[in-house]
Design a protein around this motif. Structure first.
Motif, mmCIF file in Angstrom:
data_model
loop_
_atom_site.group_PDB
_atom_site.id
_atom_site.type_symbol
_atom_site.label_atom_id
_atom_site.label_comp_id
_atom_site.label_asym_id
_atom_site.label_seq_id
_atom_site.Cartn_x
_atom_site.Cartn_y
_atom_site.Cartn_z
ATOM 1 N N GLY A 168 0.793 -1.230 0.000
ATOM 2 C CA GLY A 168 0.000 0.000 0.000
ATOM 3 C C GLY A 168 0.818 1.270 0.000
ATOM 4 N N ALA A 169 1.924 1.284 0.750
ATOM 5 C CA ALA A 169 2.738 2.495 0.836
ATOM 6 C C ALA A 169 3.347 2.869 -0.510
ATOM 7 C CB ALA A 169 3.838 2.305 1.865
ATOM 8 N N LEU A 170 3.511 1.876 -1.392
ATOM 9 C CA LEU A 170 4.059 2.148 -2.720
ATOM 10 C C LEU A 170 2.985 2.603 -3.700
ATOM 11 C CD1 LEU A 170 6.407 -0.964 -3.062
ATOM 12 C CD2 LEU A 170 7.073 1.374 -2.473
ATOM 13 N N LEU A 171 1.721 2.362 -3.357
ATOM 14 C CA LEU A 171 0.632 2.619 -4.296
ATOM 15 C C LEU A 171 -0.225 3.831 -3.937
ATOM 16 C CD1 LEU A 171 -0.531 -1.078 -4.756
ATOM 17 C CD2 LEU A 171 0.636 0.321 -6.458
ATOM 18 N N ILE A 172 -0.338 4.142 -2.666
ATOM 19 C CA ILE A 172 -1.221 5.213 -2.197
ATOM 20 C C ILE A 172 -0.378 6.309 -1.545
ATOM 21 C CG2 ILE A 172 -3.139 5.793 -0.652
ATOM 22 C CD1 ILE A 172 -3.959 4.064 -3.004
ATOM 23 N N ARG A 173 -0.672 7.543 -1.874
ATOM 24 C CA ARG A 173 0.075 8.664 -1.301
ATOM 25 C C ARG A 173 -0.127 8.720 0.215
ATOM 26 N NH1 ARG A 173 1.925 11.957 -5.400
ATOM 27 N NH2 ARG A 173 0.759 11.902 -7.376
ATOM 28 N N GLU A 174 0.895 9.142 0.902
ATOM 29 C CA GLU A 174 0.856 9.205 2.360
ATOM 30 C C GLU A 174 -0.291 10.086 2.838
ATOM 31 O OE1 GLU A 174 3.819 10.275 6.139
ATOM 32 O OE2 GLU A 174 4.530 10.491 4.058
ATOM 33 N N GLY A 175 -0.998 9.611 3.841
ATOM 34 C CA GLY A 175 -2.088 10.369 4.426
ATOM 35 C C GLY A 175 -3.443 10.120 3.796
ATOM 36 N N ARG A 176 -3.472 9.406 2.689
ATOM 37 C CA ARG A 176 -4.750 9.122 2.052
ATOM 38 C C ARG A 176 -5.293 7.772 2.510
ATOM 39 N NH1 ARG A 176 -4.337 11.205 -4.270
ATOM 40 N NH2 ARG A 176 -3.867 13.397 -3.767
ATOM 41 N N PRO A 177 -6.622 7.631 2.561
ATOM 42 C CA PRO A 177 -7.193 6.338 2.994
ATOM 43 C C PRO A 177 -6.912 5.250 1.961
ATOM 44 C CG PRO A 177 -8.918 7.792 2.184
ATOM 45 C CD PRO A 177 -7.662 8.622 2.255
ATOM 46 N N MET A 178 -6.915 4.021 2.424
ATOM 47 C CA MET A 178 -6.642 2.874 1.571
ATOM 48 C C MET A 178 -7.717 1.827 1.823
ATOM 49 S SD MET A 178 -3.038 0.846 1.254
ATOM 50 C CE MET A 178 -3.027 0.405 3.005
ATOM 51 N N PHE A 179 -8.240 1.226 0.748
ATOM 52 C CA PHE A 179 -9.359 0.311 0.850
ATOM 53 C C PHE A 179 -8.949 -1.068 0.335
ATOM 54 C CE2 PHE A 179 -10.924 4.595 0.369
ATOM 55 C CZ PHE A 179 -11.902 4.698 1.344
ATOM 56 N N SER A 180 -9.090 -2.065 1.179
ATOM 57 C CA SER A 180 -8.779 -3.440 0.789
ATOM 58 C C SER A 180 -9.815 -4.367 1.413
ATOM 59 C CB SER A 180 -7.360 -3.821 1.235
ATOM 60 O OG SER A 180 -7.211 -3.671 2.639
ATOM 61 N N LEU A 219 5.344 4.506 -10.165
ATOM 62 C CA LEU A 219 5.847 3.163 -10.459
ATOM 63 C C LEU A 219 7.087 3.235 -11.348
ATOM 64 C CD1 LEU A 219 2.471 1.321 -11.115
ATOM 65 C CD2 LEU A 219 3.995 1.003 -9.160
ATOM 66 N N ALA A 220 7.083 4.161 -12.309
ATOM 67 C CA ALA A 220 8.237 4.296 -13.194
ATOM 68 C C ALA A 220 9.494 4.678 -12.430
ATOM 69 C CB ALA A 220 7.944 5.341 -14.270
ATOM 70 N N ALA A 221 9.323 5.400 -11.321
ATOM 71 C CA ALA A 221 10.468 5.862 -10.543
ATOM 72 C C ALA A 221 10.997 4.811 -9.569
ATOM 73 C CB ALA A 221 10.076 7.123 -9.772
ATOM 74 N N LEU A 222 10.259 3.724 -9.376
ATOM 75 C CA LEU A 222 10.693 2.694 -8.437
ATOM 76 C C LEU A 222 11.826 1.859 -9.021
ATOM 77 C CD1 LEU A 222 7.283 1.233 -7.156
ATOM 78 C CD2 LEU A 222 8.860 2.705 -5.880
ATOM 79 N N PRO A 223 12.685 1.312 -8.171
ATOM 80 C CA PRO A 223 13.622 0.287 -8.651
ATOM 81 C C PRO A 223 12.835 -0.863 -9.283
ATOM 82 C CG PRO A 223 14.157 0.962 -6.408
ATOM 83 C CD PRO A 223 12.831 1.586 -6.736
ATOM 84 N N ALA A 225 12.908 -4.034 -9.098
ATOM 85 C CA ALA A 225 12.442 -5.109 -8.213
ATOM 86 C C ALA A 225 11.187 -4.689 -7.464
ATOM 87 C CB ALA A 225 13.543 -5.500 -7.234
ATOM 88 N N ASP A 226 11.148 -3.433 -6.995
ATOM 89 C CA ASP A 226 9.959 -2.948 -6.298
ATOM 90 C C ASP A 226 8.775 -2.843 -7.256
ATOM 91 O OD1 ASP A 226 11.361 -2.785 -3.944
ATOM 92 O OD2 ASP A 226 11.678 -0.618 -4.055
ATOM 93 N N ARG A 227 9.037 -2.365 -8.459
ATOM 94 C CA ARG A 227 7.958 -2.241 -9.446
ATOM 95 C C ARG A 227 7.375 -3.607 -9.762
ATOM 96 N NH1 ARG A 227 10.435 0.983 -13.090
ATOM 97 N NH2 ARG A 227 11.163 -0.723 -14.419
ATOM 98 N N GLU A 228 8.217 -4.595 -9.895
ATOM 99 C CA GLU A 228 7.733 -5.939 -10.184
ATOM 100 C C GLU A 228 6.936 -6.512 -9.024
ATOM 101 O OE1 GLU A 228 11.069 -8.249 -11.410
ATOM 102 O OE2 GLU A 228 11.191 -7.294 -13.387
ATOM 103 N N SER A 229 7.375 -6.241 -7.797
ATOM 104 C CA SER A 229 6.648 -6.778 -6.639
ATOM 105 C C SER A 229 5.245 -6.188 -6.543
ATOM 106 C CB SER A 229 7.424 -6.514 -5.346
ATOM 107 O OG SER A 229 7.414 -5.139 -5.010
ATOM 108 N N VAL A 230 5.091 -4.933 -6.973
ATOM 109 C CA VAL A 230 3.793 -4.275 -6.926
ATOM 110 C C VAL A 230 2.855 -4.818 -7.996
ATOM 111 C CG1 VAL A 230 2.623 -2.072 -7.328
ATOM 112 C CG2 VAL A 230 4.635 -2.147 -5.864
ATOM 113 N N LEU A 231 3.390 -5.134 -9.171
ATOM 114 C CA LEU A 231 2.554 -5.424 -10.338
ATOM 115 C C LEU A 231 2.461 -6.898 -10.714
ATOM 116 C CD1 LEU A 231 3.697 -2.482 -12.663
ATOM 117 C CD2 LEU A 231 1.599 -2.625 -11.303
ATOM 118 N N ALA A 232 3.214 -7.765 -10.046
ATOM 119 C CA ALA A 232 3.327 -9.160 -10.496
ATOM 120 C C ALA A 232 2.130 -10.035 -10.141
ATOM 121 C CB ALA A 232 4.597 -9.789 -9.925
#
Length: 278
Positions: A168-180, A219-223, A225-232
């Protein structure tokens, strides 16, 4: 082996690549018919041009736009109402026409929260799609939108709580709610690593979102490995009320990693966290 045909319905350009790009690429690569309907942005606007490149990468055909305005960008569809302000019957008819034209076995859309971000356009797209999947099979509803067609199953793109805590921290801006959703709600967990390069290329094809630092840009700015972990991995809830088509299922079993048509009985669903099979 050809997988079931698939229609993805999402609110904005880029949602299809972020939420279901791997599944779209997988089904298209097998020879299945795939298509994407985008609820907002109109032809001639800058973001409406970008899905053509993304869908070409995914093999999902030309863009299909409902033509409504993004709730946060009124200029996204000059002269048109916002998606949430459109008469429900009108937006239903527009989407029903696409369902009847594509004739998919499977429809995929946002979950009831509208995904991790809870964007109001995502939530409304979920509601319209759930109704349209039902309406498309009723020949006396919107008869001018083509012959009736009932998709075999409806899946909702989601994030389980466990993944949201990790990613979530990689996908949602800090301070915004997250729904799962609770992990046990997930009916299909799809490993899309074999199609990850295509998915990433499709995400990055939404150039305006990369440039302004929206999620594709972050996502483009992530290393890598991190980008793959988010999208795989892509997660889906099976919507239990989706009607079953009277047409027989394609012969043979569906390989792991796909979204097959839902079984007739919820009791026959696979354990949480595994792929569904027919």
């Amino acid at each position: 082996m050809t997988l079931p045909s698939l229609l993805a319905v999402f609110a904005h350009p880029d949602d299809e690549s972020l939420s279901a790009g791997g599944v779209l690429a997988r089904h298209a690569a097998s020879g299945a018919r795939t298509a994407v309907v985008t609820a907002t942005w109109a032809e001639g606007t800058h973001r409406a041009a970008e899905p053509a490149d993304a869908l070409r990468v995914l093999g999902a055909g030309p863009p299909r736009l409902l033509g409504y305005a993004d709730a946060r960008v009124p200029g996204s569809a000059p002269g048109a109402v916002g998606l949430r302000d459109a008469p429900l019957d009108e937006s239903l008819r527009r989407l029903v026409a696409h369902i009847r034209e594509v004739r998919p076995d499977i429809v995929v859309t946002h979950d009831g929260y509208g995904g991790l971000s809870g964007h109001p356009d995502h939530v409304h797209t979920h509601r319209v799609t759930v109704l349209a999947v039902q309406a498309a099979g009723l020949d006396r509803l919107h008869p001018d939108a083509g012959p009736a067609w009932r998709p075999r199953s409806l899946y909702l793109a989601t994030h389980p709580d466990s993944a949201a805590r990790t990613l979530g921290a990689l996908l949602i801006r800090e301070g915004r709610p997250m729904f799962s959703v609770p992990d046990e709600w997930v009916g299909a967990t799809v490993d899309v690593r074999p199609w990850l390069d295509r998915k990433i290329e499709a995400v990055l094809a939404h150039r305006s979102e990369v440039e302004r630092g929206a999620l594709p840009g972050r996502l483009a700015a992530l290393p890598r490995a991190d980008r793959e972990s988010v999208l795989a991995t892509e997660w889906f809830i099976r919507h239990e009320s989706a009607p079953l088509s009277p047409a027989p299922a394609p012969p043979g079993s569906v390989p792991p990693g796909s979204l097959p048509p839902a079984p007739a009985s919820p009791a026959s669903a696979a354990p949480a966290g595994t792929d569904l099979t027919v």
